[in-house]
Design an enzyme around this catalytic site. Structure first.
Site, PDB file in Angstrom:
ATOM      1  N   CYS A  50       6.646  -6.712   1.018  1.00 26.77           N
ATOM      2  CA  CYS A  50       7.133  -5.754   0.024  1.00 26.77           C
ATOM      3  C   CYS A  50       6.475  -4.380   0.170  1.00 26.77           C
ATOM      4  O   CYS A  50       7.150  -3.375   0.351  1.00 26.77           O
ATOM      5  CB  CYS A  50       6.876  -6.322  -1.368  1.00 26.77           C
ATOM      6  N   HIS A  53      21.716  11.070 -25.586  1.00 27.76           N
ATOM      7  CA  HIS A  53      22.680  11.949 -24.931  1.00 27.76           C
ATOM      8  C   HIS A  53      21.975  13.216 -24.460  1.00 27.76           C
ATOM      9  O   HIS A  53      21.155  13.747 -25.188  1.00 27.76           O
ATOM     10  CB  HIS A  53      23.788  12.324 -25.919  1.00 27.76           C
ATOM     11  N   ASP A 113       9.442 -15.692  -1.715  1.00 27.30           N
ATOM     12  CA  ASP A 113      10.447 -15.883  -0.660  1.00 27.30           C
ATOM     13  C   ASP A 113      10.388 -17.268  -0.036  1.00 27.30           C
ATOM     14  O   ASP A 113      11.425 -17.817   0.346  1.00 27.30           O
ATOM     15  CB  ASP A 113      10.254 -14.832   0.444  1.00 27.30           C
ATOM     16  N   GLU A 124      30.162  -7.134   9.087  1.00 26.53           N
ATOM     17  CA  GLU A 124      29.875  -8.188   8.106  1.00 26.53           C
ATOM     18  C   GLU A 124      30.805  -9.377   8.361  1.00 26.53           C
ATOM     19  O   GLU A 124      32.019  -9.204   8.453  1.00 26.53           O
ATOM     20  CB  GLU A 124      30.069  -7.640   6.682  1.00 26.53           C
TER      21      GLU A 124
HETATM   22  C1  LIG Z   1      13.384  -4.118   4.658  1.00 20.77           C
HETATM   23  C2  LIG Z   1      13.201  -4.865   3.369  1.00 20.77           C
HETATM   24  C3  LIG Z   1      13.464  -4.236   2.165  1.00 20.77           C
HETATM   25  C4  LIG Z   1      13.291  -4.915   0.969  1.00 20.77           C
HETATM   26  N1  LIG Z   1      13.542  -4.265  -0.200  1.00 20.77           N
HETATM   27  C5  LIG Z   1      13.374  -4.922  -1.364  1.00 20.77           C
HETATM   28  C6  LIG Z   1      13.589  -4.258  -2.597  1.00 20.77           C
HETATM   29  O1  LIG Z   1      13.941  -3.090  -2.637  1.00 20.77           O
HETATM   30  N2  LIG Z   1      13.383  -4.953  -3.738  1.00 20.77           N
HETATM   31  C7  LIG Z   1      13.000  -6.267  -3.728  1.00 20.77           C
HETATM   32  O2  LIG Z   1      12.823  -6.850  -4.794  1.00 20.77           O
HETATM   33  N3  LIG Z   1      12.780  -6.911  -2.580  1.00 20.77           N
HETATM   34  C8  LIG Z   1      12.952  -6.267  -1.408  1.00 20.77           C
HETATM   35  N4  LIG Z   1      12.702  -6.922  -0.242  1.00 20.77           N
HETATM   36  C9  LIG Z   1      12.268  -8.330  -0.305  1.00 20.77           C
HETATM   37  C10 LIG Z   1      10.790  -8.418  -0.661  1.00 20.77           C
HETATM   38  O3  LIG Z   1      10.038  -7.717   0.290  1.00 20.77           O
HETATM   39  C11 LIG Z   1      10.376  -9.868  -0.717  1.00 20.77           C
HETATM   40  O4  LIG Z   1      11.218 -10.570  -1.608  1.00 20.77           O
HETATM   41  C12 LIG Z   1       8.929 -10.015  -1.194  1.00 20.77           C
HETATM   42  O5  LIG Z   1       8.053  -9.340  -0.332  1.00 20.77           O
HETATM   43  C13 LIG Z   1       8.553 -11.494  -1.273  1.00 20.77           C
HETATM   44  O6  LIG Z   1       7.243 -11.600  -1.698  1.00 20.77           O
HETATM   45  P1  LIG Z   1       6.329 -12.848  -1.307  1.00 20.77           P
HETATM   46  O7  LIG Z   1       5.044 -12.638  -2.020  1.00 20.77           O
HETATM   47  O8  LIG Z   1       7.072 -14.088  -1.523  1.00 20.77           O
HETATM   48  O9  LIG Z   1       6.124 -12.744   0.268  1.00 20.77           O
HETATM   49  P2  LIG Z   1       5.669 -11.592   1.259  1.00 20.77           P
HETATM   50  O10 LIG Z   1       5.777 -10.259   0.666  1.00 20.77           O
HETATM   51  O11 LIG Z   1       6.425 -11.861   2.506  1.00 20.77           O
HETATM   52  O12 LIG Z   1       4.134 -11.887   1.483  1.00 20.77           O
HETATM   53  C14 LIG Z   1       3.703 -13.038   2.124  1.00 20.77           C
HETATM   54  C15 LIG Z   1       2.335 -12.782   2.717  1.00 20.77           C
HETATM   55  O13 LIG Z   1       1.801 -14.025   3.177  1.00 20.77           O
HETATM   56  C16 LIG Z   1       1.081 -13.793   4.367  1.00 20.77           C
HETATM   57  N5  LIG Z   1       0.978 -15.060   5.085  1.00 20.77           N
HETATM   58  C17 LIG Z   1       1.982 -15.802   5.627  1.00 20.77           C
HETATM   59  N6  LIG Z   1       1.488 -16.939   6.168  1.00 20.77           N
HETATM   60  C18 LIG Z   1       0.147 -16.922   5.958  1.00 20.77           C
HETATM   61  C19 LIG Z   1      -0.909 -17.817   6.289  1.00 20.77           C
HETATM   62  N7  LIG Z   1      -0.674 -18.958   6.909  1.00 20.77           N
HETATM   63  N8  LIG Z   1      -2.154 -17.463   5.927  1.00 20.77           N
HETATM   64  C20 LIG Z   1      -2.409 -16.299   5.286  1.00 20.77           C
HETATM   65  N9  LIG Z   1      -1.445 -15.422   4.953  1.00 20.77           N
HETATM   66  C21 LIG Z   1      -0.186 -15.731   5.279  1.00 20.77           C
HETATM   67  C22 LIG Z   1       1.910 -12.738   5.091  1.00 20.77           C
HETATM   68  O14 LIG Z   1       1.133 -12.028   6.024  1.00 20.77           O
HETATM   69  C23 LIG Z   1       2.376 -11.865   3.926  1.00 20.77           C
HETATM   70  O15 LIG Z   1       1.512 -10.769   3.712  1.00 20.77           O
HETATM   71  C24 LIG Z   1      12.848  -6.260   0.971  1.00 20.77           C
HETATM   72  C25 LIG Z   1      12.571  -6.899   2.180  1.00 20.77           C
HETATM   73  C26 LIG Z   1      12.735  -6.210   3.361  1.00 20.77           C
HETATM   74  C27 LIG Z   1      12.427  -6.906   4.652  1.00 20.77           C
END
Ligand SMILES: Cc1cc2nc3c(=O)[nH]c(=O)nc-3n(C[C@H](O)[C@H](O)[C@H](O)COP(=O)(O)OP(=O)(O)OC[C@H]3O[C@@H](n4cnc5c(N)ncnc54)[C@H](O)[C@@H]3O)c2cc1C
Length: 465
Positions: free
Chosen positions: A43, A444, A310, A203
């Site tokens: 994120c 407004h 995610d 798409e």
């Molecule tokens: C280009 C793009 C644009 C986006 N825009 C939006 C938006 O505008 N609004 C929105 O709501 N969402 C957006 N998203 C989605 C959003 O980024 C994700 O939904 C969000 O980051 C999920 O959060 P998370 O904490 O589940 O995982 P993540 O943010 O993916 O964090 C997971 C972390 O776990 C770490 N990790 C993984 N495995 C291990 C391990 N074994 N040991 C230690 N660390 C580990 C990774 O390094 C990472 O830092 C976007 C995504 C992308 C790719």
């Protein structure tokens, strides 16, 4: 050395993990968080935030190109791509650094390294200095996701990009193919198209932004085409032939394959969960198509092991991850008034131009679910603020249960709708009816007045249209 012990260990410091850690610490738990790459996760580093910084640049560029419309003069408008990227990386870096401060402030032990779960209640972390063993009664998996790669369409960073490459371009594409028209694909298409790149979006579904209401998808398509984008729906990229400085895409529609040349391809065909290397199979965690199966409280079925964000499935949104983080931390701390997250009350936003935002049922989904509905619509052209802003294109659509007046869904396209949508989210969370919304006074002149008018329209009472 004895394993360090905590009440809660969080694996992954994205918006799911770091928020869970902070909430746990607030509730008096001893918390450790393990992160292998960057605090803030996708994120802050490669997702929500740097894309919005890039899109802000293209939005300002677009406004400067329209200077004359506002009685202003701006000549020879151009951009410096490296500087646009530098700004975006700077914004991401600033926020990621901020998470470090928040961890310290909340006395959360932060360990940079790769975590796995060798047994229930145990976490093993590979760091630069060796392996650290930790124990905890509760472990929260928040390892997030990465770009999905389709066979033959894999990214190479040169001609074929994932979102990471698209956020740090070394050159401006001249002719760009974006595969996939979900939020990520459309945001990049919007950014590059606005800066003058010849952009085609392909798409496979029958419309772009396929999770949105069909009317919004159609409206968005019209706007994008007007901006010069090419949109190909019900179309599939079958193959990419990579040559010197060019890619030939084999694009199939209606059973016919056409070969089209591009200099760059962005693959935005979805994400896969980071489920590998954690030891989940041995623990008996159920995984369905790269996502951990959880119940409504994010419990994995293995005692003391939760999965959020995610990795725990759709919707793949940062605010869903954070909300689940809070919920899980509160469960672990023993709070007894914890409510499950309601996915149907989570807004989805796409920050293209014009912006798209929605919450709840689409018209088709509401009908499918058996509701008899009332639908309201209000166009931006009927709103004073929209006209004053020079943003007269857009629509606000609301869907109500005819029987109870419950707000089932809201769908918007136009300027600033990603900010406006939260008004309806609050409404849905508080189980507001049409009457409450109609009796609410909207300031407004604001774009929010259209939210009122759309509700009034559903009941034949719109004032300004
Ligand atoms: C280009 C793009 C644009 C986006 N825009 C939006 C938006 O505008 N609004 C929105 O709501 N969402 C957006 N998203 C989605 C959003 O980024 C994700 O939904 C969000 O980051 C999920 O959060 P998370 O904490 O589940 O995982 P993540 O943010 O993916 O964090 C997971 C972390 O776990 C770490 N990790 C993984 N495995 C291990 C391990 N074994 N040991 C230690 N660390 C580990 C990774 O390094 C990472 O830092 C976007 C995504 C992308 C790719």
């Amino acid at each position: 050395m004895a394993a360090k012990s905590f009440d809660m260990i969080v694996i992954g410091a994205g918006p799911g993990g770091y928020v869970a850690a902070i909430r746990g610490a607030q509730l008096g738990l001893s918390v450790a968080i393990v992160e292998r790459e960057h605090l803030g996760g996708i994120c802050l580093n490669w997702g929500c935030i740097p894309t919005k910084a890039m899109l802000r640049s293209s939005e300002v560029f677009h406004l400067m190109e329209r200077a004359k419309d506002f009685g202003l003069k701006a000549e020879k408008i151009s951009y410096d791509l490296d500087a646009v990227v530098k700004r975006s990386r700077g914004v991401a870096g600033q926020l990621s650094g901020g998470i470090g401060h928040l961890m310290k402030k909340n006395k959360i032990t932060t360990i940079m390294g790769e975590a796995s779960i060798p047994a229930k209640g145990k976490v093993s972390v590979k760091t630069d200095k060796g392996t650290e063993e930790l124990t905890a009664k509760n472990i929260v998996l928040a390892t997030g996701a990465r770009a999905r790669e389709l066979p033959g369409l894999e990214a190479d960073g040169d001609l074929v990009w994932t979102y990471k490459h698209a956020l740090t371009p070394k050159r401006m594409p001249k002719k760009l193919l974006v595969i996939g028209s979900g939020a990520i694909g459309i945001e990049f298409a919007s950014f590059y198209n606005t800066l003058g790149c010849d952009t085609t979006v392909v798409e496979v579904m029958d419309r772009i932004l396929p999770v949105e209401d069909a009317e919004i998808s159609a409206f968005a398509k019209k706007q994008f085409v007007k901006q010069g984008m090419k949109i190909m729906e019900k179309t599939m990229v079958k193959q990419l032939d990579r040559g010197k400085g060019k890619v030939t895409a084999h694009i199939e529609a209606n059973g016919k394959v056409e070969k089209v040349e591009f200099d760059t391809v962005i693959s935005a065909v979805g994400i896969v969960g980071n489920v590998e290397g954690l030891g989940l199979e041995d623990l008996g965690v159920k995984i369905d198509r790269t996502h951990v199966t959880v119940d409504e409280y994010c419990r994995t079925g293995v005692d003391g092991l939760f999965a959020i964000g995610d990795i725990a499935g759709a919707p793949w949104l940062a605010h869903k991850a954070s909300h689940e983080g809070v919920m899980v931390a509160e469960l672990i701390a023993g709070k007894n008034d914890v409510h499950p997250v309601r996915p149907e009350s989570i807004a989805g936003c796409t920050y293209c131009h014009p912006q798209v935002a929605s919450v709840g049922f689409t018209e088709a989904k509401a009908k499918e679910a058996g509701y008899k509905i009332k639908v309201g619509r209000f166009p931006f052209i009927g709103n004073g603020k929209a006209i004053a802003l020079g943003e007269p294109e857009g629509i606000v659509k609301t869907i109500f249960d005819e029987k109870t007046g419950e707000l089932l869904g809201a769908h918007m396209i136009g300027a600033e709708v990603t900010e406006l949508i939260q008004g309806y989210v609050v409404g849905r969370t508080l189980e507001t009816t049409e009457e409450d919304l109609m009796n609410t006074v909207f300031p407004h002149p604001t774009l929010s007045e259209m939210m009122h008018e759309s509700v009034l329209d559903a009941y034949g009472r719109a004032i300004h249209f």
